[in-house]
Design a protein around this motif. Structure first.
Motif, mmCIF file in Angstrom:
data_model
loop_
_atom_site.group_PDB
_atom_site.id
_atom_site.type_symbol
_atom_site.label_atom_id
_atom_site.label_comp_id
_atom_site.label_asym_id
_atom_site.label_seq_id
_atom_site.Cartn_x
_atom_site.Cartn_y
_atom_site.Cartn_z
ATOM 1 N N MET A 1 48.447 -103.684 -42.399
ATOM 2 C CA MET A 1 49.460 -102.684 -42.721
ATOM 3 C C MET A 1 49.710 -101.809 -41.488
ATOM 4 N N LYS A 2 50.972 -101.637 -41.164
ATOM 5 C CA LYS A 2 51.333 -100.760 -40.062
ATOM 6 C C LYS A 2 52.732 -100.207 -40.317
ATOM 7 N N PHE A 3 52.860 -98.892 -40.241
ATOM 8 C CA PHE A 3 54.176 -98.289 -40.459
ATOM 9 C C PHE A 3 54.272 -96.965 -39.710
ATOM 10 N N ARG A 4 55.527 -96.523 -39.575
ATOM 11 C CA ARG A 4 55.843 -95.258 -38.912
ATOM 12 C C ARG A 4 56.786 -94.493 -39.835
ATOM 13 N N VAL A 5 56.531 -93.192 -40.027
ATOM 14 C CA VAL A 5 57.305 -92.427 -40.996
ATOM 15 C C VAL A 5 57.426 -90.979 -40.534
ATOM 16 N N ASP A 6 58.478 -90.306 -40.985
ATOM 17 C CA ASP A 6 58.682 -88.894 -40.673
ATOM 18 C C ASP A 6 57.550 -88.069 -41.279
ATOM 19 N N ARG A 7 57.034 -87.139 -40.510
ATOM 20 C CA ARG A 7 55.880 -86.347 -40.957
ATOM 21 C C ARG A 7 56.178 -85.547 -42.216
ATOM 22 N N ASP A 8 57.338 -84.839 -42.260
ATOM 23 C CA ASP A 8 57.652 -84.001 -43.420
ATOM 24 C C ASP A 8 57.845 -84.832 -44.676
ATOM 25 N N VAL A 9 58.503 -85.969 -44.540
ATOM 26 C CA VAL A 9 58.730 -86.853 -45.687
ATOM 27 C C VAL A 9 57.390 -87.363 -46.236
ATOM 28 N N ILE B 1 45.263 -83.596 -44.613
ATOM 29 C CA ILE B 1 45.556 -84.024 -43.244
ATOM 30 C C ILE B 1 47.055 -83.951 -42.966
ATOM 31 N N CYS B 2 47.855 -84.511 -43.869
ATOM 32 C CA CYS B 2 49.312 -84.533 -43.667
ATOM 33 C C CYS B 2 49.889 -83.125 -43.572
ATOM 34 N N ARG B 3 49.329 -82.220 -44.364
ATOM 35 C CA ARG B 3 49.818 -80.841 -44.348
ATOM 36 C C ARG B 3 49.543 -80.158 -43.004
ATOM 37 N N SER B 4 48.515 -80.607 -42.303
ATOM 38 C CA SER B 4 48.118 -79.954 -41.047
ATOM 39 C C SER B 4 48.704 -80.608 -39.804
ATOM 40 N N LEU B 5 49.413 -81.712 -39.964
ATOM 41 C CA LEU B 5 49.891 -82.464 -38.803
ATOM 42 C C LEU B 5 51.018 -81.741 -38.065
ATOM 43 N N PRO B 6 51.154 -81.979 -36.766
ATOM 44 C CA PRO B 6 52.269 -81.401 -36.010
ATOM 45 C C PRO B 6 53.586 -82.071 -36.419
ATOM 46 N N ALA C 1 38.001 -101.918 -42.453
ATOM 47 C CA ALA C 1 37.770 -101.130 -43.665
ATOM 48 C C ALA C 1 38.203 -99.684 -43.486
ATOM 49 N N ARG C 2 39.012 -99.403 -42.466
ATOM 50 C CA ARG C 2 39.462 -98.041 -42.215
ATOM 51 C C ARG C 2 40.971 -98.017 -41.982
ATOM 52 N N VAL C 3 41.539 -96.833 -42.102
ATOM 53 C CA VAL C 3 42.953 -96.605 -41.806
ATOM 54 C C VAL C 3 43.027 -95.579 -40.683
ATOM 55 N N SER C 4 43.763 -95.914 -39.640
ATOM 56 C CA SER C 4 43.952 -94.994 -38.520
ATOM 57 C C SER C 4 45.294 -94.293 -38.677
ATOM 58 N N LEU C 5 45.278 -92.977 -38.529
ATOM 59 C CA LEU C 5 46.497 -92.169 -38.627
ATOM 60 C C LEU C 5 46.682 -91.453 -37.303
ATOM 61 N N THR C 6 47.883 -91.588 -36.724
ATOM 62 C CA THR C 6 48.183 -90.953 -35.442
ATOM 63 C C THR C 6 49.467 -90.136 -35.574
ATOM 64 N N CYS C 7 49.405 -88.915 -35.082
ATOM 65 C CA CYS C 7 50.591 -88.042 -35.080
ATOM 66 C C CYS C 7 50.519 -87.199 -33.815
ATOM 67 N N GLY C 8 51.356 -87.539 -32.838
ATOM 68 C CA GLY C 8 51.253 -86.869 -31.552
ATOM 69 C C GLY C 8 49.904 -87.179 -30.930
ATOM 70 N N SER C 9 49.180 -86.145 -30.525
ATOM 71 C CA SER C 9 47.844 -86.352 -29.965
ATOM 72 C C SER C 9 46.749 -86.288 -31.022
ATOM 73 N N ALA C 10 47.126 -86.015 -32.285
ATOM 74 C CA ALA C 10 46.138 -85.943 -33.372
ATOM 75 C C ALA C 10 45.852 -87.347 -33.895
ATOM 76 N N ARG C 11 44.577 -87.647 -34.063
ATOM 77 C CA ARG C 11 44.180 -88.966 -34.563
ATOM 78 C C ARG C 11 43.103 -88.804 -35.631
#
Length: 381
Positions: A1-9, A77-82, A93-103
């Motif tokens: 699974m791999k996707f990219r989405v708007d942070r606010d959405v 986590i989503c609420r705190s993202l830039p 067995a893990r999911v990686s989330l990246t938003c800007g420099s936050a991982r």
């Protein structure tokens, strides 16, 4: 699974889906939020065997797949993202989330152990989302909160053609609200007992779109289900919940057909007066209301304790009357009313009062769609 989405959405959809997660799940996977990525976008789901939530949203999906992660943690986590695009990728067995420099790296739960969400029943009709949210907020005012009496923790939803009636009671008060809607079958007559908390939270959360679709499937065995669906930024929202089993009390007959005393009072003046006077009322004691000669006098406190008294103007028709009410229950009913003026109608001091909004125009009270009935409390001598 791999996707990219708007942070606010993403943050909005995750918060919405995670809001109904159980605090103490019976099994660990029920604390999870299921993420499903496909060519059609993302679907985020939660389910605790009673209430389900499903949010769909647009996303750039590179690889399809599914993952189950802690819903509350993901919401935090989503609420705190830039304010930058979010990318999520499964890595073993893990999911990686990246938003800007936050991982972030999140542990996944076994998807195969997650229960299948119930299907949405066939649509029964649609209603304005704003009108529905406001009507539900008024109705749930009187709903019970005692889990020992589960039937009273629900709102009875009655559908009769183009009218929906909402009724709730905790034995000490009763709310009744009606609103118009657009039924799929004009002659339908249906009734359901919906958990008040789920109904209130759902109605409030579905106001982004112009209307809400209501889907009701009832059965005599208590296994009925009701669903609500509406649009939101970036996609749609859908929730279902099991109906409460049990016989809701026949409360409509509690509204009297005639009144001996009717008083019309400025709503805000009454609210402020009740708040002030009740400051000296001991716990579980009533605030006294005396209606006579164009004046409403409020009193609280007794004996050697602190006392308070205040008078406000009132347009009184009929006999003078003195009664008393739980001040918080009285305030709950008054603040749920939209109109600037309220009408308090009595048969006698030991019987309930019926409160509703009215207008200074003659006869306008007959058009109100919200009524609040409140039982009196014994006054201290």
């Amino acid at each position: 699974m791999k996707f990219r989405v708007d942070r606010d959405v993403l943050a909005d959809a995750v918060a919405w889906a995670a809001r109904s997660l159980p605090v103490r799940p019976s099994v660990p996977v029920l604390a999870g939020l299921l993420i499903e990525a496909s060519d059609e976008g993302l679907v985020l789901s939660t389910f605790d065997y009673e209430t389900s939530a499903r949010a769909t949203l647009q996303a750039e999906v590179a690889d399809e797949g599914r993952a189950l992660v802690s819903g509350r943690l993901l919401a935090d986590i989503c609420r705190s993202l830039p304010p930058k695009p979010v990318e999520m990728v499964t890595d073993g067995a893990r999911v990686s989330l990246t938003c800007g420099s936050a991982r972030f790296s999140l542990q996944t739960m076994p998807v195969e152990d997650y229960p299948t969400l119930p299907d949405m029943p066939d649509a029964t009709g649609t209603v304005s989302s704003e009108a529905f949210a406001h009507a539900v907020a008024q109705a749930v005012t009187a709903a019970g909160r005692d889990d020992m009496l589960p039937v009273l923790t629900g709102v009875r939803v009655e559908i009769d053609g183009s009218t929906i009636s909402l009724l709730a009671t905790d034995r000490f008060r009763l709310s009744h609200r009606e609103l118009e809607w657009d039924p799929r079958t004009p002659d339908d007559t249906l009734a359901a007992l919906v958990p008040a908390k789920v109904l209130g939270d759902t109605a409030k959360s579905l106001t982004s779109g112009s209307e809400v679709t209501i889907a009701l499937a009832t059965s005599g065995s208590g296994e009925g289900i009701i669903g609500f669906e509406g649009m939101a930024a970036g996609g749609s929202r859908r929730t279902t919940t099991r109906l409460l089993d049990g016989e809701f009390p026949k409360v409509r007959s509690l509204f009297p057909s005639e009144h001996l005393t009717v008083a019309k009072v400025d709503k805000q003046a009454l609210i402020e007066s009740v708040r002030r006077v009740s400051l000296v009322a001991e716990r579980n004691t009533a605030v006294q209301l005396a209606f006579a000669d164009g004046v409403l006098t409020l009193d609280a406190g007794s004996g050697d304790e602190a006392q308070a008294s205040e008078s406000i103007e009132a347009d009184i028709t009929g006999e003078a009357i003195t009664t008393g009410f739980n001040p918080q229950f009285l305030l709950d009913g008054l603040t749920a009313i939209d109109d600037k003026q309220v009408e308090l109608a009595f048969t006698q001091s030991s019987k309930p009062v019926v409160i509703r909004g009215t207008s200074e125009e003659e006869g306008a009270a007959e058009e109100t769609t919200f009524r609040y009935l409140l039982m009196p409390r014994r006054l201290l001598s």
